[in-house]
Design a protein around this motif. Structure first.
Motif, PDB file in Angstrom:
ATOM      1  N   ASP A  79      -3.243   5.650 -15.955  1.00 36.44           N
ATOM      2  CA  ASP A  79      -2.791   5.557 -14.560  1.00 36.44           C
ATOM      3  C   ASP A  79      -3.750   4.687 -13.753  1.00 36.44           C
ATOM      4  O   ASP A  79      -4.387   5.141 -12.798  1.00 36.44           O
ATOM      5  N   LEU A  80      -3.880   3.442 -14.150  1.00 36.46           N
ATOM      6  CA  LEU A  80      -4.819   2.539 -13.469  1.00 36.46           C
ATOM      7  C   LEU A  80      -4.113   1.841 -12.305  1.00 36.46           C
ATOM      8  O   LEU A  80      -3.684   0.696 -12.417  1.00 36.46           O
ATOM      9  N   THR A  81      -3.993   2.547 -11.191  1.00 31.76           N
ATOM     10  CA  THR A  81      -3.349   1.951 -10.022  1.00 31.76           C
ATOM     11  C   THR A  81      -4.348   1.943  -8.864  1.00 31.76           C
ATOM     12  O   THR A  81      -5.235   2.801  -8.807  1.00 31.76           O
ATOM     13  N   PRO A  82      -4.213   0.965  -7.942  1.00 29.61           N
ATOM     14  CA  PRO A  82      -5.157   0.912  -6.824  1.00 29.61           C
ATOM     15  C   PRO A  82      -5.091   2.166  -5.956  1.00 29.61           C
ATOM     16  O   PRO A  82      -4.023   2.717  -5.735  1.00 29.61           O
ATOM     17  N   HIS A  98      -8.905  -2.802 -15.587  1.00 31.98           N
ATOM     18  CA  HIS A  98      -7.489  -3.170 -15.734  1.00 31.98           C
ATOM     19  C   HIS A  98      -7.345  -4.606 -16.267  1.00 31.98           C
ATOM     20  O   HIS A  98      -6.614  -4.848 -17.222  1.00 31.98           O
ATOM     21  N   VAL A  99      -8.064  -5.547 -15.660  1.00 32.64           N
ATOM     22  CA  VAL A  99      -7.909  -6.949 -16.120  1.00 32.64           C
ATOM     23  C   VAL A  99      -8.534  -7.139 -17.511  1.00 32.64           C
ATOM     24  O   VAL A  99      -8.031  -7.942 -18.307  1.00 32.64           O
ATOM     25  N   ASN A 161      -8.312 -10.543  -6.774  1.00 31.25           N
ATOM     26  CA  ASN A 161      -7.051 -11.105  -6.270  1.00 31.25           C
ATOM     27  C   ASN A 161      -5.896 -10.135  -6.487  1.00 31.25           C
ATOM     28  O   ASN A 161      -5.114  -9.869  -5.589  1.00 31.25           O
ATOM     29  N   GLU A 162      -5.795  -9.606  -7.697  1.00 33.76           N
ATOM     30  CA  GLU A 162      -4.576  -8.891  -8.064  1.00 33.76           C
ATOM     31  C   GLU A 162      -4.675  -7.377  -7.871  1.00 33.76           C
ATOM     32  O   GLU A 162      -3.671  -6.738  -7.617  1.00 33.76           O
ATOM     33  N   PHE A 163      -5.845  -6.821  -8.031  1.00 39.00           N
ATOM     34  CA  PHE A 163      -5.961  -5.360  -7.954  1.00 39.00           C
ATOM     35  C   PHE A 163      -6.447  -4.922  -6.569  1.00 39.00           C
ATOM     36  O   PHE A 163      -5.868  -4.056  -5.935  1.00 39.00           O
ATOM     37  N   VAL A 164      -7.512  -5.584  -6.104  1.00 39.45           N
ATOM     38  CA  VAL A 164      -8.023  -5.242  -4.774  1.00 39.45           C
ATOM     39  C   VAL A 164      -7.105  -5.863  -3.711  1.00 39.45           C
ATOM     40  O   VAL A 164      -6.903  -5.308  -2.639  1.00 39.45           O
ATOM     41  N   GLY A 165      -6.552  -7.060  -4.042  1.00 39.31           N
ATOM     42  CA  GLY A 165      -5.555  -7.658  -3.155  1.00 39.31           C
ATOM     43  C   GLY A 165      -6.118  -8.655  -2.167  1.00 39.31           C
ATOM     44  O   GLY A 165      -5.505  -8.941  -1.155  1.00 39.31           O
ATOM     45  N   VAL A 166      -7.308  -9.224  -2.444  1.00 35.35           N
ATOM     46  CA  VAL A 166      -7.879 -10.260  -1.570  1.00 35.35           C
ATOM     47  C   VAL A 166      -7.747 -11.616  -2.276  1.00 35.35           C
ATOM     48  O   VAL A 166      -8.222 -11.762  -3.403  1.00 35.35           O
ATOM     49  N   PRO A 167      -7.098 -12.607  -1.621  1.00 36.09           N
ATOM     50  CA  PRO A 167      -6.874 -13.895  -2.300  1.00 36.09           C
ATOM     51  C   PRO A 167      -8.109 -14.790  -2.301  1.00 36.09           C
ATOM     52  O   PRO A 167      -8.047 -15.966  -1.934  1.00 36.09           O
TER      53      PRO A 167
END
Ligand code: GLA
Length: 388
Positions: A79-82, A98-99, A161-167
């Motif tokens: 269950d590796l979700t942010p 996760h990555v 970028n993808e998990f924390v959500g900062v581009p």
């Protein structure tokens, strides 16, 4: 008494850590918001670190604890979700895990994890990248996953970028990974390619953290990112082959001004001129280093962030202005994403604690309502590594 990471791990979990790794924070030397626009940037790893310790478990549970407080955060490998709210700090190690798994790292069993840090968060010194890189170093050792440093850096950026959500671009992760004492890290973000440049002797860094951060800092960063993308699409209507804003020069951009929205034009102008300043700095430092000239470029960089990129604040501007009046300061500028955070100053050896205190007093006098700034005298340090 200061607890070491191993002691902290032991007291929390009642067992010894198996692997310990650390990664440094970074100063963005010059190249503000140039990384995700395909240009070159310069940064320095500093002698302040995020340190993590791990030990594998026999089941598929994960437990995380931070010396900065809060309860142990538990989750399952399946269950590796942010996470959000108070426990969102685990998104850095969980995102990294996760990555790494998506990259092919085999993970059958979970782990217990602890983190300590002497790197202030929210100060523009990129504790997040240090957290990602220290986690990556620890996990590849724990799961014996062979990975080049270059790939590790790129995966850490991907986690952000993808998990924390900062581009974000690759600057922070690259400097935390490739840092070297008495050197700057030079990143050509287009490839990307990583190298180091020696710093001249007798150069010191001071950080003045405003302890203020815009509440919308992440969304403002994303807005600037988007504005640069819009500007690029406009550039591409004339220069089809331009893959990044840094593919055209200032004169070419100027010719497009009439058809561009003023704010998009300013963002692009900042990026293109800032990239030219990075290249000028690179050339000067390769030639032995005229620090007065480097200092002028640093001040010019701040001025451009303020006027054209719109990511400075009155507090950052006040600090830079006060530093500009100091005889022992070569140059100063906001460091990192902006919208708050810190100013870095490149100084002569003679710049002292007393000078820094005097400057802080002048800052208080000028902005009485602003919080007390934190001041750090830092040296350059080495990049991410395994300690145990
Ligand atoms: C933040 C980001 C970096 C970079 C800087 C601005 O630190 O994480 O990738 O874009 O802002 O230069």
């Amino acid at each position: 008494m200061h607890q070491t990471i191993s002691e902290f791990f032991q007291t929390t979990y009642g067992q010894s850590a198996e692997v310990v790794a650390r990664a440094p924070g970074r100063i963005e030397f010059i190249g503000n918001h140039v990384d995700y626009n395909g240009g070159k940037v310069l940064g320095a790893a500093i002698n302040r670190f995020v340190t993590v310790a791990v030990k594998s478990r026999s089941d598929r549970r994960l437990r995380f604890v931070s010396a900065q407080g809060g309860d142990i955060v538990e989750m399952d490998l399946d269950d590796l979700t942010p996470r959000s709210g108070k426990v969102s700090w685990v998104n850095y190690p969980v995102g990294m895990l996760h990555v790494l798994i998506r990259d092919g790292m085999k993970v059958e069993q979970g782990f217990d994890f602890a983190v300590t840090s002497d790197l202030p968060s929210g100060a523009g010194l990129s504790s997040s990248a240090a957290f990602e890189l220290s986690t990556a170093q620890a996990l590849v050792a724990l799961y014996q996953y062979p990975l080049t440093l270059e790939r590790m850096v790129l995966l850490a950026q991907k986690a952000e970028n993808e998990f924390v959500g900062v581009p974000c671009g690759v600057l922070d992760q690259a400097v935390s990974g490739f840092g070297k004492q008495n050197h700057l890290v030079l990143i050509d973000c287009r490839e990307p390619a990583f190298s180091t440049l020696p710093l001249p002797d007798g150069v010191h860094f001071w950080i003045f953290n405003t302890n203020l951060k815009h509440s919308l800092v992440d969304s403002l960063y994303a807005t600037r990112h988007r504005e640069c993308q819009v500007a690029l699409r406009q550039v591409q209507t004339e220069f089809e082959e331009a893959a990044f804003l840094t593919d055209i020069n200032a004169a070419q951009l100027q010719a497009l001004a009439p058809g561009m929205r003023a704010d998009h034009f300013s963002r692009a102008q900042h990026v293109i001129e800032e990239h030219a300043r990075v290249e000028a700095c690179e050339e000067i430092l390769m030639g032995g280093g005229d620090l007065a000239e480097v200092g002028r470029l640093l001040f010019a960089s701040h001025d451009s962030s303020r006027r054209l990129f719109g990511n400075s604040t009155p507090e950052l501007d006040a600090l830079v202005e006060l530093l500009a009046a100091e005889p022992n300061v070569w140059g100063a500028r906001l460091t990192g994403g902006g919208f708050g955070g810190a100013v870095m100053a490149l100084t002569k050896v003679a710049f002292s604690e007393a000078d820094a205190e005097r400057l802080a007093a002048a800052y208080r006098h000028r902005l009485p309502a602003a919080p007390e700034p934190s001041i750090f005298h830092v040296t350059t340090g080495d990049g991410a590594c395994r300690l145990l």
